[in-house]
Scaffold this motif. Structure first.
Motif, PDB file in Angstrom:
ATOM      1  N   VAL A 157      50.686  21.022  38.480  1.00  0.00           N
ATOM      2  CA  VAL A 157      50.029  22.250  38.024  1.00  0.00           C
ATOM      3  C   VAL A 157      50.411  23.364  38.992  1.00  0.00           C
ATOM      4  CG1 VAL A 157      47.785  23.412  37.793  1.00  0.00           C
ATOM      5  CG2 VAL A 157      48.069  21.061  36.976  1.00  0.00           C
ATOM      6  N   ALA A 206      34.784  24.706  36.691  1.00  0.00           N
ATOM      7  CA  ALA A 206      35.044  24.006  35.428  1.00  0.00           C
ATOM      8  C   ALA A 206      35.137  22.493  35.642  1.00  0.00           C
ATOM      9  CB  ALA A 206      36.335  24.527  34.797  1.00  0.00           C
ATOM     10  N   LEU A 207      35.654  22.092  36.797  1.00  0.00           N
ATOM     11  CA  LEU A 207      35.782  20.667  37.079  1.00  0.00           C
ATOM     12  C   LEU A 207      34.430  20.029  37.371  1.00  0.00           C
ATOM     13  CD1 LEU A 207      39.015  20.768  39.233  1.00  0.00           C
ATOM     14  CD2 LEU A 207      38.720  19.395  37.166  1.00  0.00           C
ATOM     15  N   ALA A 222      31.707  20.882  35.965  1.00  0.00           N
ATOM     16  CA  ALA A 222      30.904  20.822  34.745  1.00  0.00           C
ATOM     17  C   ALA A 222      31.095  19.500  34.004  1.00  0.00           C
ATOM     18  CB  ALA A 222      31.285  21.987  33.836  1.00  0.00           C
ATOM     19  N   ILE A 253      41.210  32.405  39.995  1.00  0.00           N
ATOM     20  CA  ILE A 253      41.400  31.189  39.206  1.00  0.00           C
ATOM     21  C   ILE A 253      40.884  29.928  39.893  1.00  0.00           C
ATOM     22  CG2 ILE A 253      43.154  29.652  38.242  1.00  0.00           C
ATOM     23  CD1 ILE A 253      44.771  32.140  37.568  1.00  0.00           C
ATOM     24  N   LEU A 258      49.516  28.281  35.253  1.00  0.00           N
ATOM     25  CA  LEU A 258      48.443  29.232  35.032  1.00  0.00           C
ATOM     26  C   LEU A 258      48.811  30.494  35.796  1.00  0.00           C
ATOM     27  CD1 LEU A 258      45.774  29.681  33.698  1.00  0.00           C
ATOM     28  CD2 LEU A 258      44.702  28.191  35.370  1.00  0.00           C
ATOM     29  N   VAL A 259      49.068  31.583  35.041  1.00  0.00           N
ATOM     30  CA  VAL A 259      49.492  32.815  35.682  1.00  0.00           C
ATOM     31  C   VAL A 259      48.265  33.659  36.002  1.00  0.00           C
ATOM     32  CG1 VAL A 259      50.869  34.928  35.424  1.00  0.00           C
ATOM     33  CG2 VAL A 259      51.666  32.788  34.401  1.00  0.00           C
ATOM     34  N   GLN A 317      37.186  29.412  39.622  1.00  0.00           N
ATOM     35  CA  GLN A 317      36.856  29.090  38.215  1.00  0.00           C
ATOM     36  C   GLN A 317      37.208  27.638  37.904  1.00  0.00           C
ATOM     37  OE1 GLN A 317      39.154  31.974  36.017  1.00  0.00           O
ATOM     38  NE2 GLN A 317      37.752  33.678  36.483  1.00  0.00           N
ATOM     39  N   LEU A 318      38.356  27.234  38.386  1.00  0.00           N
ATOM     40  CA  LEU A 318      38.811  25.864  38.152  1.00  0.00           C
ATOM     41  C   LEU A 318      37.838  24.867  38.802  1.00  0.00           C
ATOM     42  CD1 LEU A 318      41.005  23.920  37.122  1.00  0.00           C
ATOM     43  CD2 LEU A 318      42.293  24.350  39.220  1.00  0.00           C
ATOM     44  N   LEU A 322      37.925  17.102  43.417  1.00  0.00           N
ATOM     45  CA  LEU A 322      38.977  16.198  42.921  1.00  0.00           C
ATOM     46  C   LEU A 322      39.188  14.979  43.828  1.00  0.00           C
ATOM     47  CD1 LEU A 322      41.581  18.912  41.875  1.00  0.00           C
ATOM     48  CD2 LEU A 322      40.483  17.295  40.317  1.00  0.00           C
TER      49      LEU A 322
END
Ligand SMILES: Cc1cc2nc3c(=O)[nH]c(=O)nc-3n(C[C@H](O)[C@H](O)[C@H](O)COP(=O)(O)OP(=O)(O)OC[C@H]3O[C@@H](n4cnc5c(N)ncnc54)[C@H](O)[C@@H]3O)c2cc1C
Lengths: 249, 311
Positions: B276, B308-309, B311, B301, B294-295, B304-305, B220
């Motif tokens: 977030v 996903a970022l 990608a 998580i 996001l629980v 995974q995040l 990020l």
């Protein structure tokens, strides 16, 4: 060496204060009050310096209404030797507080003065620096380490981006930060013993300081409320929302 | 009516804090900037170019090199006569210096402004941002510090202010600089980053803190922050602390990882554009101010995040 510690009675940090309906102030009737957490750290530091044989006497000072006595008793229970209460119900601006503390310092002639870096009610963060200025003394703000020699206080300060160490000629004013120490838990026998210690009263008039006001609070308002958000199911959905809905990535 | 802004710098570079101060002061009157230091020609030149600055006062002395409050306050007071406002950012530098200046001038200070309504009316947070007070003053002179996150920055280029050398004030010799330890990082500065990823006590150790948060911050281009609990447990250095008594940030995106959302923490980030929260407790307070919650377990998580970022 004599240490002077200033302690303020404030709304306990666990309390979520609310604004009065008429917007005149926050509502602090019937809420739990405590010693300002940074002042607790200041008292603890003074006590540790005394335990280390560097300081011989600790004088705690508080300003405010009758109940500030409770805060001073807490300081005495933590290990301060005596207490001075500057009693007043008037609202005090930081500059006035600094002037009152300066008047006390003129009488007491302490070598080090320990104050919290900020009070968690007004969050002004001014008093220690102002006191140092009025005394024409050195200041060590945001202190996370204090070492005393005969002539100097060597203070490590928390600054943006790291740490800085400065050596202060005594008498010096130190504004303490969270990392300096962890205040002790006060035990019952100490609370009992504190009741017997001297608690002297004085007033702004006795100290020859006029309480003047330069700042007029015209309104107190709630912060802007944030809109309630949503829960997302997983990381992929979050990324999608951030990209396509919030458009922040 | 004019304003004197005390520039923040390291003798080589002007700190962006000063640009925030110039922006905030725009409605108050003609803006002058005081640059005090040792060999500060480059800083003075940078200050001259800020849009909106009319004059730059330059004071050089070896004893201004480390920005000691005792020395700088004496100089600010000596220079203060023509100004109604003396102003700086509420950074560690401004918080250290300005109250000393105010007391020496025997004038009030108003700290950490989030809004300047008019020349006499200012808004600032109290009780960890649980309330905002509007203060009026008719004081002839007033010292102000502004919250950087609440004001934009003035343009660093385009101005052409006059330069004026001013005499140093007498040396105070009350304190002496011993040493400084700055943490060098290639990451964006926490105070001005567009994205901030912050970790709490839940990270569990300094190793995990870095292992979990660094890859996310990297994708990020984010700065890393922390809760006080994480800082106290030494998972992160002190100047990562976001909150009432730490740094105030307002990035475009703030990601709170394993942070409960105590008022002392949210005081420092609640003005972020998008928040977030990742927390395994569905009732955690942080969800009350989060735009996206996001629980779940952060250790699952966050990786995974990060993926996903990418990608
Ligand atoms: C005078 C004073 C000043 C303060 N100033 C500040 C300040 O400036 N900034 C600040 O941050 N705090 C400050 N505090 C401290 C503040 O009150 C809180 O104690 C602190 O913010 C809590 O930090 P935390 O949320 O990381 O820890 P905790 O309160 O311990 O919360 C940890 C959270 O992580 C969640 N969690 C645990 N495990 C996992 C997992 N595996 N996956 C996902 N979630 C998980 C839990 O559900 C919990 O919500 C101050 C306190 C005082 C008294």
């Amino acid at each position: 060496m004599k240490a002077l510690v200033a302690v303020k009675r404030v709304v306990d940090y666990n309390v979520k204060v609310r604004v009065k309906a008429d917007g005149s102030d926050v509502d602090i009737e019937n809420v739990k009050m405590s010693m300002n957490p940074f002042d607790e750290i200041a008292v603890e530091e003074a006590v540790r310096l005394k335990e280390a044989g560097k300081v011989s006497e600790i004088v705690a000072v508080s300003l405010g209404g009758k109940k500030s006595e409770d805060t001073l008793r807490t300081a005495l229970a933590m290990g301060a030797d005596r207490a001075l209460h500057i009693e007043t119900d008037e609202k005090l601006e930081p500059l006035t507080v600094a002037k009152l503390l300066k008047a006390v310092a003129d009488k007491e002639q302490p070598h080090i003065l320990l104050l919290g870096k900020q009070a968690i009610d007004d969050d002004a963060g001014q008093t220690a620096q102002m006191l140092a200025a009025l005394m024409n003394a050195a200041q060590g703000m945001f202190a996370s380490k204090v070492e005393l020699t005969e002539q100097e206080a060597v203070v490590t300060r928390e600054i943006d981006g790291g740490l800085e160490t400065v050596a202060l000629t005594l008498p010096a004013v130190i504004g303490v930060d969270l990392r300096l120490n962890e205040p002790r838990f006060v035990k019952l026998p100490n609370i009992m013993a504190a009741k017997k210690k001297t608690l002297e009263k004085t007033s702004p008039a006795d100290l020859g300081v006029a309480v003047v006001s330069h700042l007029n609070v015209v309104r107190v308002a709630e912060p802007k409320a944030r809109q309630t958000g949503v829960k997302v199911a997983n990381a992929a959905e979050l990324v999608d929302k951030l990209k396509n809905e919030a458009k922040v990535i | 009516m004019s304003v004197l802004i005390i520039a923040e710098h390291d003798n080589q570079q002007l700190n962006p804090a000063t640009l925030h101060a110039v922006k905030a002061a725009a409605g108050l009157g003609e803006i002058h900037v005081l640059v005090a230091g040792s060999n500060v020609a480059a800083v003075a030149e940078a200050a001259r170019k800020i849009q909106g600055v009319a004059k730059v006062l330059v004071a050089e002395a070896e004893y201004y090199r480390h920005g000691l409050a005792e020395e700088l306050a004496a100089l600010a007071v000596k220079s203060a006569e023509p100004y109604r406002y003396l102003l700086a950012t509420a950074s560690a530098f401004g918080k250290n210096l300005m109250p000393r200046v105010a007391a020496l001038l025997d004038v009030p200070q108003i700290s950490d402004l989030t809004e300047i309504v008019d020349g006499n009316t200012f808004v600032r947070p109290i009780y960890a941002g649980n309330a905002f007070e509007t203060i009026q003053t008719s004081s002839e002179k007033v010292v102000l510090t502004i919250r950087a996150a609440a004001f934009e920055t003035a343009a660093a280029e385009g101005g052409a202010a006059a330069l004026e050398q001013v005499e140093a004030a007498a040396e105070q010799k009350l304190s002496r600089f011993v040493s400084q330890e700055l943490i060098h990082s290639d990451r964006p500065d926490l105070g001005s980053a567009k994205v901030v990823v912050s970790g709490g006590r839940a990270l569990g150790s300094a190793e995990k803190f870095n292992e979990v948060l660094t890859p996310l911050a990297d994708v990020l281009g984010a700065a890393i922050g922390a809760s006080r609990a994480a800082v106290d447990a030494e998972y992160a250095p002190n100047d990562f602390q976001v909150g009432q008594t730490g740094k105030i940030v307002a990035p475009q995106l703030y990601i709170a990882v394993g942070i409960s959302g105590a008022i002392q923490h949210t005081a420092g980030m609640q003005d972020s554009k998008v928040i977030v929260a990742i927390n395994k407790d569905p009732d955690a307070q942080i969800f009350n101010i989060a735009d996206y919650g996001l629980v779940g377990d952060l250790f699952e998580i966050v990786p995974q995040l990060t993926e996903a970022l990418k990608a």
